[in-house]
Design a protein around this motif. Structure first.
Motif, mmCIF file in Angstrom:
data_model
loop_
_atom_site.group_PDB
_atom_site.id
_atom_site.type_symbol
_atom_site.label_atom_id
_atom_site.label_comp_id
_atom_site.label_asym_id
_atom_site.label_seq_id
_atom_site.Cartn_x
_atom_site.Cartn_y
_atom_site.Cartn_z
ATOM 1 N N LEU A 151 0.841 -1.199 0.000
ATOM 2 C CA LEU A 151 0.000 0.000 0.000
ATOM 3 C C LEU A 151 0.874 1.246 0.000
ATOM 4 C CD1 LEU A 151 -2.951 -0.625 2.496
ATOM 5 C CD2 LEU A 151 -3.121 -0.173 0.047
ATOM 6 N N LEU A 152 1.924 1.219 0.815
ATOM 7 C CA LEU A 152 2.824 2.368 0.875
ATOM 8 C C LEU A 152 3.553 2.546 -0.460
ATOM 9 C CD1 LEU A 152 4.009 4.672 2.526
ATOM 10 C CD2 LEU A 152 5.808 3.108 3.295
ATOM 11 N N TYR A 153 3.908 1.442 -1.094
ATOM 12 C CA TYR A 153 4.542 1.518 -2.414
ATOM 13 C C TYR A 153 3.654 2.299 -3.379
ATOM 14 C CZ TYR A 153 6.588 -0.007 -6.857
ATOM 15 O OH TYR A 153 7.161 -0.030 -8.097
ATOM 16 N N ARG A 154 2.357 2.033 -3.340
ATOM 17 C CA ARG A 154 1.404 2.726 -4.209
ATOM 18 C C ARG A 154 1.368 4.224 -3.889
ATOM 19 N NH1 ARG A 154 -0.630 4.188 -8.755
ATOM 20 N NH2 ARG A 154 -2.815 4.834 -8.690
ATOM 21 N N PHE A 155 1.382 4.578 -2.616
ATOM 22 C CA PHE A 155 1.346 5.992 -2.234
ATOM 23 C C PHE A 155 2.612 6.714 -2.710
ATOM 24 C CE2 PHE A 155 -1.223 4.493 1.704
ATOM 25 C CZ PHE A 155 -2.325 4.253 0.904
ATOM 26 N N ILE A 156 3.742 6.020 -2.636
ATOM 27 C CA ILE A 156 5.005 6.603 -3.111
ATOM 28 C C ILE A 156 4.968 6.764 -4.625
ATOM 29 C CG2 ILE A 156 7.505 6.236 -3.284
ATOM 30 C CD1 ILE A 156 7.287 4.762 -0.553
ATOM 31 N N LEU A 185 11.968 -0.535 5.141
ATOM 32 C CA LEU A 185 13.338 -0.022 5.051
ATOM 33 C C LEU A 185 14.145 -0.795 4.022
ATOM 34 C CD1 LEU A 185 15.270 2.041 6.387
ATOM 35 C CD2 LEU A 185 15.828 0.272 8.069
ATOM 36 N N LYS A 186 14.053 -2.129 4.072
ATOM 37 C CA LYS A 186 14.808 -2.973 3.132
ATOM 38 C C LYS A 186 14.330 -2.799 1.690
ATOM 39 C CE LYS A 186 15.989 -6.541 6.525
ATOM 40 N NZ LYS A 186 15.691 -7.908 7.023
ATOM 41 N N HIS A 187 13.110 -2.305 1.520
ATOM 42 C CA HIS A 187 12.573 -2.086 0.172
ATOM 43 C C HIS A 187 12.608 -0.612 -0.228
ATOM 44 C CE1 HIS A 187 11.203 -6.202 0.888
ATOM 45 N NE2 HIS A 187 11.058 -6.310 -0.405
ATOM 46 N N LYS A 245 11.155 -0.553 -3.908
ATOM 47 C CA LYS A 245 10.962 -1.866 -4.533
ATOM 48 C C LYS A 245 9.671 -2.488 -4.023
ATOM 49 C CE LYS A 245 15.094 -3.298 -3.089
ATOM 50 N NZ LYS A 245 15.909 -2.133 -2.731
ATOM 51 N N LYS A 246 8.863 -2.968 -4.944
ATOM 52 C CA LYS A 246 7.618 -3.623 -4.557
ATOM 53 C C LYS A 246 7.958 -4.921 -3.842
ATOM 54 C CE LYS A 246 2.991 -4.136 -6.408
ATOM 55 N NZ LYS A 246 2.133 -4.027 -7.599
ATOM 56 N N ILE A 247 7.185 -5.222 -2.824
ATOM 57 C CA ILE A 247 7.434 -6.419 -2.023
ATOM 58 C C ILE A 247 6.789 -7.619 -2.693
ATOM 59 C CG2 ILE A 247 6.996 -7.524 0.213
ATOM 60 C CD1 ILE A 247 6.893 -4.455 1.222
ATOM 61 N N GLN A 248 7.592 -8.625 -2.958
ATOM 62 C CA GLN A 248 7.081 -9.851 -3.577
ATOM 63 C C GLN A 248 6.685 -10.825 -2.478
ATOM 64 O OE1 GLN A 248 6.720 -9.894 -6.889
ATOM 65 N NE2 GLN A 248 7.648 -7.851 -6.910
ATOM 66 N N ARG A 249 5.477 -11.327 -2.577
ATOM 67 C CA ARG A 249 4.999 -12.264 -1.558
ATOM 68 C C ARG A 249 5.767 -13.579 -1.645
ATOM 69 N NH1 ARG A 249 0.634 -10.665 1.109
ATOM 70 N NH2 ARG A 249 -0.661 -9.009 0.254
ATOM 71 N N GLN A 250 6.020 -14.185 -0.491
ATOM 72 C CA GLN A 250 6.686 -15.484 -0.448
ATOM 73 C C GLN A 250 5.789 -16.554 -1.058
ATOM 74 O OE1 GLN A 250 9.701 -16.305 0.633
ATOM 75 N NE2 GLN A 250 10.310 -14.276 1.324
ATOM 76 N N LYS A 251 6.350 -17.368 -1.914
ATOM 77 C CA LYS A 251 5.563 -18.449 -2.517
ATOM 78 C C LYS A 251 5.387 -19.601 -1.535
ATOM 79 C CE LYS A 251 6.897 -17.404 -7.259
ATOM 80 N NZ LYS A 251 7.538 -17.900 -8.492
ATOM 81 N N GLY A 252 4.259 -20.245 -1.608
ATOM 82 C CA GLY A 252 3.947 -21.359 -0.717
ATOM 83 C C GLY A 252 4.614 -22.650 -1.132
ATOM 84 N N LEU A 253 4.436 -23.677 -0.332
ATOM 85 C CA LEU A 253 5.036 -24.985 -0.585
ATOM 86 C C LEU A 253 4.550 -25.576 -1.905
ATOM 87 C CD1 LEU A 253 6.777 -27.342 0.412
ATOM 88 C CD2 LEU A 253 4.774 -28.207 1.638
#
Length: 263
Positions: A151-156, A185-187, A245-253
């Motif tokens: 959401l913050l990425y979109r606002f930026i 911070l990392k993104h 950098k947009k946050i990529q969701r972790q992929k599941g098993l």
């Protein structure tokens, strides 16, 4: 580099910050001992509830600066507001009813803690259209951003900036807020760091510990950028933003197994 705190509630008796001038001076002493040289006083502005006029803020800033000089405390106070989001902000800016950061084009705004209003994207766009840059204070404390940091990425993307609070990265608001702050911070979603100090005893005006943690997480160069940007903002010049950098969701098993099978 001049160490600048761009978010501080030290003006006496006008919001939930310093209760009196004695607390104001004590907060300034704490900040000076921490190496801070300039502080932007950002009392809350909440339309219909707490509407301190810019002339009052600037008057108090002048009085505090005189006292600091008299007592030999090497800090300069600058005017500002922390404005709770409201659709009326663009008009309030036109009517000169809000204090931007040191009379610059940068305006500190605050989201509700529990949600993001439906009008927020339009508001960011309107503020930018009027020649100002909204800086979102402590986005890591907003519940919706905690659940979906993009959401913050979109606002930026729309032209807003974001300010990290030292207490958040130190874990003083809880583990979830701290984890969200680290993710953002990392993104590279933050442009600067502030104390959001409210008193000389609890939420104190100290930057050094937070900056040290930022250095450990993303390195000295990126931490220095956040500090330098605060200096550039009070000078009303362009900041040196990293590309978020947009946050990529972790992929599941299941996704992992499918990838192995298809090899």
């Amino acid at each position: 580099m001049v160490l600048v705190d761009t978010h501080n509630h030290l003006l006496p008796g006008i919001d939930d910050g310093a209760k009196n001038i004695e607390e104001t001076i004590e907060m300034c002493k704490i900040a000076a001992d921490d190496g801070i040289k300039k502080i932007v006083a950002t009392p809350h502005y909440i339309k219909g509830e707490l509407e301190t006029e810019p002339s009052v803020i600037k008057g108090l800033v002048g009085e505090v600066n005189k006292l600091l000089q008299k007592q030999g405390i090497d800090i300069e106070i600058l005017p500002g507001h922390e404005v709770f989001v409201d659709p009326a902000i663009p008009q309030l800016l036109k009517d000169n009813l809000l204090c931007t950061i040191n009379n610059s084009k940068y305006l500190l705004i605050e989201l509700p803690m529990g949600s993001t209003p439906k009008y927020i994207e339009e508001l960011i766009y309107s503020i930018r259209l009027n020649g100002y840059v909204p800086i979102i204070a402590h986005p890591e404390r907003n519940v919706e951003i905690m659940e979906n940091p993009n959401l913050l990425y979109r606002f930026i993307e729309l032209g807003a900036m974001a300010q990290l609070t030292t207490w958040s990265i130190q874990g003083n608001y809880g583990k979830k807020v701290q984890e969200t702050a680290e993710i953002l911070l990392k993104h590279d979603m933050y442009s600067l760091i502030g104390t959001d100090a409210h008193s000389p005893t609890k939420r104190r005006p100290k930057l050094e510990k937070g900056i040290n943690l930022v250095q450990q997480i993303v390195g000295i160069e990126r931490a220095n950028l956040l500090m330098k940007n605060a200096e550039l903002i009070i000078e009303n010049t362009e900041v040196n933003n990293l590309l978020p950098k947009k946050i990529q969701r972790q992929k599941g098993l299941f996704s992992f197994i499918k990838k192995i099978v298809n090899k």
